[in-house]
Motif scaffolding. Structure first.
Motif, PDB file in Angstrom:
ATOM      1  N   MET A   1       0.840  -1.176   0.000  1.00 61.91           N
ATOM      2  CA  MET A   1       0.000   0.000   0.000  1.00 61.91           C
ATOM      3  C   MET A   1       0.885   1.239   0.000  1.00 61.91           C
ATOM      4  N   MET A   2       0.344   2.320  -0.506  1.00 62.38           N
ATOM      5  CA  MET A   2       1.071   3.589  -0.524  1.00 62.38           C
ATOM      6  C   MET A   2       0.614   4.411   0.677  1.00 62.38           C
ATOM      7  N   VAL A   3       1.588   4.861   1.465  1.00 58.38           N
ATOM      8  CA  VAL A   3       1.326   5.739   2.599  1.00 58.38           C
ATOM      9  C   VAL A   3       2.130   7.010   2.391  1.00 58.38           C
ATOM     10  N   LEU A   4       1.470   8.135   2.508  1.00 53.28           N
ATOM     11  CA  LEU A   4       2.128   9.433   2.426  1.00 53.28           C
ATOM     12  C   LEU A   4       2.384   9.891   3.854  1.00 53.28           C
ATOM     13  N   ILE A   5       3.648  10.148   4.182  1.00 55.22           N
ATOM     14  CA  ILE A   5       4.014  10.622   5.513  1.00 55.22           C
ATOM     15  C   ILE A   5       4.399  12.090   5.387  1.00 55.22           C
ATOM     16  N   THR A   6       3.748  12.924   6.187  1.00 51.33           N
ATOM     17  CA  THR A   6       4.072  14.350   6.201  1.00 51.33           C
ATOM     18  C   THR A   6       4.327  14.765   7.647  1.00 51.33           C
ATOM     19  N   TYR A   7       5.203  15.741   7.805  1.00 53.93           N
ATOM     20  CA  TYR A   7       5.502  16.199   9.159  1.00 53.93           C
ATOM     21  C   TYR A   7       5.850  17.675   9.151  1.00 53.93           C
ATOM     22  N   ASP A   8       5.655  18.278  10.301  1.00 50.45           N
ATOM     23  CA  ASP A   8       6.034  19.664  10.539  1.00 50.45           C
ATOM     24  C   ASP A   8       6.662  19.691  11.925  1.00 50.45           C
ATOM     25  N   VAL A   9       7.966  19.864  11.974  1.00 52.91           N
ATOM     26  CA  VAL A   9       8.702  19.859  13.229  1.00 52.91           C
ATOM     27  C   VAL A   9       9.146  21.281  13.535  1.00 52.91           C
ATOM     28  N   SER A  10       8.830  21.747  14.732  1.00 52.98           N
ATOM     29  CA  SER A  10       9.219  23.085  15.160  1.00 52.98           C
ATOM     30  C   SER A  10      10.736  23.159  15.286  1.00 52.98           C
ATOM     31  N   SER A  65       3.991  18.112  14.369  1.00 54.60           N
ATOM     32  CA  SER A  65       2.826  17.478  13.752  1.00 54.60           C
ATOM     33  C   SER A  65       3.297  16.358  12.823  1.00 54.60           C
ATOM     34  N   LEU A  66       2.569  15.251  12.843  1.00 57.99           N
ATOM     35  CA  LEU A  66       2.884  14.093  12.019  1.00 57.99           C
ATOM     36  C   LEU A  66       1.571  13.574  11.438  1.00 57.99           C
ATOM     37  N   ARG A  67       1.544  13.384  10.101  1.00 56.68           N
ATOM     38  CA  ARG A  67       0.326  12.899   9.438  1.00 56.68           C
ATOM     39  C   ARG A  67       0.645  11.727   8.524  1.00 56.68           C
ATOM     40  N   PHE A  68      -0.303  10.795   8.445  1.00 58.84           N
ATOM     41  CA  PHE A  68      -0.193   9.645   7.556  1.00 58.84           C
ATOM     42  C   PHE A  68      -1.438   9.632   6.662  1.00 58.84           C
ATOM     43  N   TYR A  69      -1.225   9.563   5.359  1.00 57.39           N
ATOM     44  CA  TYR A  69      -2.320   9.479   4.393  1.00 57.39           C
ATOM     45  C   TYR A  69      -2.228   8.133   3.701  1.00 57.39           C
ATOM     46  N   PHE A  70      -3.292   7.356   3.737  1.00 57.93           N
ATOM     47  CA  PHE A  70      -3.314   6.018   3.159  1.00 57.93           C
ATOM     48  C   PHE A  70      -3.940   6.074   1.772  1.00 57.93           C
ATOM     49  N   LEU A  71      -3.130   5.813   0.753  1.00 58.57           N
ATOM     50  CA  LEU A  71      -3.620   5.846  -0.623  1.00 58.57           C
ATOM     51  C   LEU A  71      -3.978   4.456  -1.138  1.00 58.57           C
ATOM     52  N   GLY A  72      -3.666   3.410  -0.382  1.00 58.34           N
ATOM     53  CA  GLY A  72      -4.059   2.057  -0.723  1.00 58.34           C
ATOM     54  C   GLY A  72      -3.182   1.400  -1.767  1.00 58.34           C
ATOM     55  N   LYS A  73      -3.684   0.299  -2.331  1.00 64.75           N
ATOM     56  CA  LYS A  73      -2.917  -0.478  -3.308  1.00 64.75           C
ATOM     57  C   LYS A  73      -3.016   0.090  -4.712  1.00 64.75           C
ATOM     58  N   ASN A  74      -4.100   0.766  -5.029  1.00 70.21           N
ATOM     59  CA  ASN A  74      -4.293   1.335  -6.358  1.00 70.21           C
ATOM     60  C   ASN A  74      -3.938   2.820  -6.355  1.00 70.21           C
ATOM     61  N   TYR A  75      -2.817   3.143  -5.770  1.00 69.75           N
ATOM     62  CA  TYR A  75      -2.420   4.531  -5.572  1.00 69.75           C
ATOM     63  C   TYR A  75      -2.003   5.240  -6.856  1.00 69.75           C
ATOM     64  N   LYS A  76      -1.568   4.507  -7.870  1.00 72.99           N
ATOM     65  CA  LYS A  76      -1.034   5.149  -9.077  1.00 72.99           C
ATOM     66  C   LYS A  76      -2.073   6.030  -9.769  1.00 72.99           C
ATOM     67  N   ASP A  77      -3.347   5.669  -9.662  1.00 70.65           N
ATOM     68  CA  ASP A  77      -4.409   6.480 -10.267  1.00 70.65           C
ATOM     69  C   ASP A  77      -4.787   7.678  -9.397  1.00 70.65           C
ATOM     70  N   LYS A  78      -4.241   7.753  -8.187  1.00 72.37           N
ATOM     71  CA  LYS A  78      -4.609   8.808  -7.255  1.00 72.37           C
ATOM     72  C   LYS A  78      -3.551   9.907  -7.150  1.00 72.37           C
ATOM     73  N   ILE A  79      -2.464   9.775  -7.892  1.00 67.62           N
ATOM     74  CA  ILE A  79      -1.368  10.740  -7.807  1.00 67.62           C
ATOM     75  C   ILE A  79      -1.192  11.441  -9.140  1.00 67.62           C
ATOM     76  N   GLU A  80      -1.171  12.756  -9.106  1.00 65.11           N
ATOM     77  CA  GLU A  80      -0.850  13.558 -10.276  1.00 65.11           C
ATOM     78  C   GLU A  80       0.336  14.433  -9.912  1.00 65.11           C
ATOM     79  N   HIS A  81       1.285  14.549 -10.803  1.00 62.76           N
ATOM     80  CA  HIS A  81       2.482  15.349 -10.533  1.00 62.76           C
ATOM     81  C   HIS A  81       2.713  16.326 -11.674  1.00 62.76           C
ATOM     82  N   PHE A  82       3.050  17.567 -11.307  1.00 65.01           N
ATOM     83  CA  PHE A  82       3.365  18.595 -12.290  1.00 65.01           C
ATOM     84  C   PHE A  82       4.629  19.298 -11.839  1.00 65.01           C
ATOM     85  N   GLY A  83       5.474  19.647 -12.767  1.00 64.39           N
ATOM     86  CA  GLY A  83       6.679  20.401 -12.439  1.00 64.39           C
ATOM     87  C   GLY A  83       7.907  19.524 -12.282  1.00 64.39           C
ATOM     88  N   VAL A  84       8.916  20.087 -11.657  1.00 58.44           N
ATOM     89  CA  VAL A  84      10.218  19.437 -11.527  1.00 58.44           C
ATOM     90  C   VAL A  84      10.205  18.359 -10.447  1.00 58.44           C
TER      91      VAL A  84
END
Length: 96
Positions: A1-10, A65-84
């Motif tokens: 599965m695809m998990v997106l991990i994001t964080y904001d550390v002071s 702050s720490l966040r986890f986003y679960f994109l599942g097994k079919n994540y390739k259809d859920k990601i769009e990328h633009f730019g560098v």
């Protein structure tokens, strides 16, 4: 599965700067950095629990702050990328 991990550390203190480096270093072990504080990780449930536990021990929940986003097994259809900074296909063929 695809998990997106994001964080904001002071980083207002030296301790915060150390925590930020440790969190980033830990995330590199599980996935690829796609933005400064964002990692894409293709992992199973056991690895997710492992990284979650490790990261929760590193952060200060009163300042960070720490966040986890679960994109599942079919994540390739859920990601769009633009730019560098195009990401690599971690499940693709690796040629050495």
């Amino acid at each position: 599965m695809m998990v997106l991990i994001t964080y904001d550390v002071s980083t207002e203190s030296d301790g915060g700067k150390r925590r930020l480096r440790k969190v980033a270093k830990e995330c590199v072990n599980y996935g690829q950095r796609v933005q400064n504080s964002v990692f894409e990780c293709v992992i199973d449930t056991a690895k997710f629990k492992e990284v979650q536990s490790r990261l929760l021990k590193l952060i200060n929940p009163k300042k960070d702050s720490l966040r986890f986003y679960f994109l599942g097994k079919n994540y390739k259809d859920k990601i769009e990328h633009f730019g560098v900074k195009e990401s690599i296909d971690v499940e693709g063929t690796l040629i050495l």
